[in-house]
Write an enzyme that holds these catalytic residues in place. Structure first.
Site: not given
Ligand code: DX5
Ligand code: ZN
Length: 229
Positions: A38, A178, A201
């Site tokens: 990211d 995502d 997470s």
């Molecule tokens: C959010 C990102 C995601 C994030 C997801 O802006 O694009 O890829 O890392 O994290 P989780 O799975 O914890 O929501």
């Molecule tokens: Zn992402």
């Protein structure tokens, strides 16, 4: 048995950055299909994360594709840097580029897979005209910018609509979701039509090892048939 056609893309946003190399190797060894990276610029999204140097640093450590999610304004300015750093998939936000068609062409010209992402509030119509160019569609199931946010349940019908658009049009783009993926939210997302699950997470946390967390997420998909093919 967990469905083999679903890919899991751990997002390093939630990794322990002091041990980043070790954590990406753990994820790859545990069977991660992609590594999701990211990139945030403090402009398109509030947070700042990492750029091409970090991608170049992890590239030699794993063989799996690096799925680079560019949450940056005017991503066309940096495509070559990210390609040279070792990205395999370059995903731009439709909200962040004024010339989506040209941007996707540039990604292909660099020899990379091209993805387009839509925020939760952005209609699918914003990428309908680009479907023929896409290798990956990223449906934001949280507002981008941070890990650990709750999955927006209202995105399930949007995932299903995207699945239909891809299937009925005969497009080959992978459908990635995502944000907020975990053992509770992943099965209905897969049933709606998702094929790649980004998980930050749920994979990198204090509760379990990367491998245990990844296996738990994959096992949660047992018995859930993927939405229409
Ligand atoms: C959010 C990102 C995601 C994030 C997801 O802006 O694009 O890829 O890392 O994290 P989780 O799975 O914890 O929501
Ligand atoms: Zn992402």
């Amino acid at each position: 048995m967990a469905h083999p056609t679903i890919k899991i893309a751990p997002s390093i946003l939630s990794a322990d950055f002091a041990r980043l190399g070790q954590q990406v190797v753990e994820a790859a060894e545990a069977g991660a299909d992609y590594l999701h990276v990211d990139v945030m610029d403090g402009h398109f999204v509030p947070a700042l994360t990492f750029g091409p140097l970090v991608i170049a640093a992890i590239r030699p450590l794993v063989r799996i594709p690096l799925d680079v999610h560019l949450m940056i304004t005017a991503p066309e300015r940096y495509l070559k840097e990210f390609a040279d750093a070792g990205a395999d998939i370059l995903t731009v936000h439709v909200e962040a580029t004024g010339h989506l068609h040209r941007t996707l062409e540039t990604i292909h010209a660099l020899g990379k897979r091209a993805g387009a992402a839509v925020n939760p509030g952005t209609p699918l119509a914003a990428l309908e005209e680009a479907l023929h160019q896409l290798d990956l569609v990223n449906i934001g199931t949280v507002d981008p910018g941070f890990a650990g946010q709750p999955f927006i349940q209202a995105m399930l019908p949007k995932i299903a609509r995207m699945r239909r658009l891809l299937d009925e049009g005969g497009y080959g783009a992978e459908l990635e979701i995502d944000g907020g993926a975990n053992v509770q939210t992943a099965p209905p997302a897969v049933a709606a039509g998702a094929r790649v699950l980004v998980a930050g997470s749920a994979i990198f946390n204090q509760h379990g090892s990367v491998a245990d967390n990844l296996h738990r997420l994959r096992d949660s998909l047992s018995g859930f048939s993927p939405g229409s093919q």
